[in-house]
Design an enzyme around this catalytic site. Structure first.
Site, mmCIF file in Angstrom:
data_model
loop_
_atom_site.group_PDB
_atom_site.id
_atom_site.type_symbol
_atom_site.label_atom_id
_atom_site.label_comp_id
_atom_site.label_asym_id
_atom_site.label_seq_id
_atom_site.Cartn_x
_atom_site.Cartn_y
_atom_site.Cartn_z
ATOM 1 N N SER A 167 -11.995 5.577 6.492
ATOM 2 C CA SER A 167 -11.080 5.401 7.627
ATOM 3 C C SER A 167 -10.664 6.771 8.118
ATOM 4 C CB SER A 167 -9.849 4.602 7.177
ATOM 5 O OG SER A 167 -10.244 3.326 6.769
ATOM 6 N N CYS A 222 -7.144 -6.324 11.058
ATOM 7 C CA CYS A 222 -6.952 -5.051 10.346
ATOM 8 C C CYS A 222 -5.590 -4.467 10.642
ATOM 9 C CB CYS A 222 -7.988 -4.030 10.809
ATOM 10 S SG CYS A 222 -9.622 -4.380 10.258
ATOM 11 N N CYS A 251 -0.281 1.055 10.529
ATOM 12 C CA CYS A 251 -0.705 -0.091 9.721
ATOM 13 C C CYS A 251 0.522 -0.772 9.139
ATOM 14 C CB CYS A 251 -1.625 0.385 8.600
ATOM 15 S SG CYS A 251 -2.089 -0.914 7.453
ATOM 16 N N CYS A 259 0.272 4.880 6.266
ATOM 17 C CA CYS A 259 -0.268 5.136 7.611
ATOM 18 C C CYS A 259 0.630 4.449 8.645
ATOM 19 C CB CYS A 259 -1.702 4.614 7.724
ATOM 20 S SG CYS A 259 -2.826 5.378 6.541
ATOM 21 N N CYS A 314 0.864 -1.189 0.000
ATOM 22 C CA CYS A 314 0.000 0.000 0.000
ATOM 23 C C CYS A 314 0.890 1.226 0.000
ATOM 24 C CB CYS A 314 -0.892 -0.002 1.241
ATOM 25 S SG CYS A 314 -2.096 1.354 1.275
ATOM 26 N N SER A 372 -13.534 0.262 1.504
ATOM 27 C CA SER A 372 -12.990 1.081 2.598
ATOM 28 C C SER A 372 -11.840 1.923 2.063
ATOM 29 C CB SER A 372 -12.489 0.138 3.692
ATOM 30 O OG SER A 372 -11.863 0.840 4.728
HETATM 31 N N1 SAH Z 1 -6.724 1.335 2.705
HETATM 32 C C1 SAH Z 1 -8.066 1.112 3.108
HETATM 33 C C2 SAH Z 1 -8.404 -0.301 3.456
HETATM 34 C C3 SAH Z 1 -7.417 -1.156 4.227
HETATM 35 S S1 SAH Z 1 -7.302 -1.129 5.957
HETATM 36 C C4 SAH Z 1 -8.412 2.034 4.258
HETATM 37 O O1 SAH Z 1 -7.528 2.698 4.757
HETATM 38 O O2 SAH Z 1 -9.574 2.113 4.613
HETATM 39 C C5 SAH Z 1 -8.833 -1.508 6.656
HETATM 40 C C6 SAH Z 1 -9.073 -0.768 7.961
HETATM 41 O O3 SAH Z 1 -8.152 -1.175 8.987
HETATM 42 C C7 SAH Z 1 -8.879 0.726 7.823
HETATM 43 O O4 SAH Z 1 -9.908 1.396 8.499
HETATM 44 C C8 SAH Z 1 -7.561 0.938 8.523
HETATM 45 O O5 SAH Z 1 -7.372 2.246 8.926
HETATM 46 C C9 SAH Z 1 -7.659 -0.037 9.657
HETATM 47 N N2 SAH Z 1 -6.387 -0.331 10.314
HETATM 48 C C10 SAH Z 1 -5.148 -0.212 9.801
HETATM 49 N N3 SAH Z 1 -4.223 -0.553 10.721
HETATM 50 C C11 SAH Z 1 -4.904 -0.911 11.816
HETATM 51 C C12 SAH Z 1 -4.496 -1.392 13.092
HETATM 52 N N4 SAH Z 1 -3.221 -1.564 13.385
HETATM 53 N N5 SAH Z 1 -5.472 -1.657 13.985
HETATM 54 C C13 SAH Z 1 -6.773 -1.511 13.668
HETATM 55 N N6 SAH Z 1 -7.210 -1.081 12.486
HETATM 56 C C14 SAH Z 1 -6.285 -0.774 11.572
#
Ligand code: SAH
Length: 414
Positions: free
Chosen positions: A272, A394, A162, A159, A155, A249
């Site tokens: 998100s 996630c 993540c 972030c 990706c 998402s």
């Molecule tokens: N790129 C997309 C989809 C992938 S992540 C997005 O950002 O929406 C799916 C979800 O998991 C997103 O809401 C993301 O912010 C969340 N996420 C990412 N890392 C996480 C973590 N360590 N704990 C909980 N949720 C997380």
């Protein structure tokens, strides 16, 4: 309260997060590092699921067979979840292998499969034709089976909380590579590979819900994701799934949200957000440098107006970072300012990722956050998180060194 108040002095209202130990990656101009363009790599072979029904007929003819064979292949692939020529006895035996291989080339090689104890959550690690690695997570819930699919290898959105975001973007996935994750999961379910089914239940089952919450930012791979969604929902020429059961998402690519709202396919839309204020979101979500909180929320509201589908706001609760009561209030205020009944909030306690300095909020803090939103009239439910023990939750999807070693030793399916 005055500036000299002892309460104010000892309990300052926290505005900025404590980001010690982490600093945002910047590009040459000093802007947050984001990768929108997919690095150039060899394209995956073209597959039936990449094509429109008309293009499939054309391709069948190019391979020297009459057009109606396309329909038979669609049935094998989307209804019986097979790409094995030996099972396609309705096709002429002569040249069958080459024909099937030409239309349904192998795309995913299974490298690893991890299950939780009861077997009702399964994480797959797949190797793509060029060695790129992606994951999908299959989850049984009462009354539904959800597959969390990847839309990109890696990706580019960076972030910090993540694991996928920290690994960077390898490449966009093709529509068929996205679809193949579902077909393979359906095959496994049909073969009895997903645990947790009641003993006396004889019904045939398949994936009922899709969430684009695996690796990747789906709206950064827009055209292929939309082709995949069309194939998922096409009743005659695809998987015939309900659009409502598909959740796209996004981290908040505003122009793409607007485009999605105009597609006329009522998928469920999730934003998100993770912070209601730009000061924090600028740090937490690098793409906020392009599109601000208010723009993202306006686009989400517009999605509701155009589709009538209630949107979800995702909010990973991170201890002492974004979980303050005043942020819950500010979020409620911003959502209510855009009307009632158009949105719900899904907070999720942060899942730990390797090397991250952040952890999940404390349970009483989570509960207070949820309570304040609900009290303000915003339906809010803490999201159940699955697959933590297999690093399948996630934000935890990333190919580890160990995964890479196993993948290197796994020959590609041919
Ligand atoms: N790129 C997309 C989809 C992938 S992540 C997005 O950002 O929406 C799916 C979800 O998991 C997103 O809401 C993301 O912010 C969340 N996420 C990412 N890392 C996480 C973590 N360590 N704990 C909980 N949720 C997380």
């Amino acid at each position: 309260m005055t500036e000299t108040s002892p309460v104010r002095a000892t309990k300052p209202r926290q505005v900025r997060p404590a980001t010690e130990g982490w600093s945002q990656k910047k590009d040459a101009e000093g802007r947050p590092l984001l990768q929108f363009a997919s690095p150039k790599r060899g394209k995956p072979p073209v597959h039936l699921a990449d094509l429109t029904p008309e293009q499939r007929v054309e391709k069948v003819k190019e391979l020297g067979l009459p057009g109606f064979r396309a329909k038979q292949l669609e049935k094998h692939y989307f209804t019986h979840w097979t790409h094995d020529p030996a099972e396609m006895t309705d096709l002429p035996a002569e040249g069958r292998e080459e024909f099937v291989h030409g239309m349904l080339p192998p795309l995913l090689t299974e490298v690893r499969r991890l299950e939780t104890d009861r077997g009702d959550t399964i994480k797959f690690l797949w190797k793509l034709h060029d060695g790129a690695l992606v994951e999908s997570v299959l989850m049984r819930y009462p009354g539904r089976i959800t597959l969390c699919v990847s839309s990109q290898a890696g990706c580019g959105m960076n972030c910090p909380f993540c694991a996928t975001g920290q690994a960077g973007l390898t490449r966009n996935m093709s529509a068929a590579e996205i679809i193949e994750q579902i077909v393979r999961a359906n095959r496994l379910i049909a073969d009895g590979g997903l645990g947790g089914k009641k003993k006396d239940d004889q019904s045939a089952e398949r994936v009922s819900n899709i969430v684009f919450m695996g690796m990747g930012e789906p709206l950064a791979n827009y055209a292929r994701v939309m082709q995949a969604v069309r194939v998922m929902t096409d009743k005659q020429h695809g998987l015939g799934m309900s659009a409502r059961g598909i959740t796209v998402s996004t981290v908040g690519l505003v122009p793409a949200i607007t485009k999605l709202a105009n597609e006329g396919i009522p998928v469920t839309f999730a934003l998100s957000l993770h912070a209601p204020d730009d000061r924090l979101r600028d740090e937490l979500i690098p793409v906020n440098s392009r599109w601000k909180v208010d723009e993202a929320l306006d686009a989400a509201r517009d999605y509701f107006d155009k589709t009538g589908r209630r949107v979800s706001i995702e909010y990973a609760l991170i201890k002492d970072m974004n979980d303050h009561a005043w942020r819950a209030d500010l979020l409620a205020e911003k959502l209510n300012a855009r009307g009632r009944g158009w949105v719900h909030v899904n907070p999720i306690p942060l899942n730990p990722t390797p090397g991250s300095i952040w952890t999940a909020s404390e349970v009483p803090v989570q509960n207070e956050f949820v309570r304040r939103l609900n009290d303000a009239g915003i339906p809010t439910t803490l999201r159940d998180t699955r697959g933590k023990e297999i690093d399948g939750a996630c934000g935890q999807l990333v190919a580890t060194e160990d995964d890479q070693a196993v993948a290197a030793a796994t020959p590609l399916e041919v």
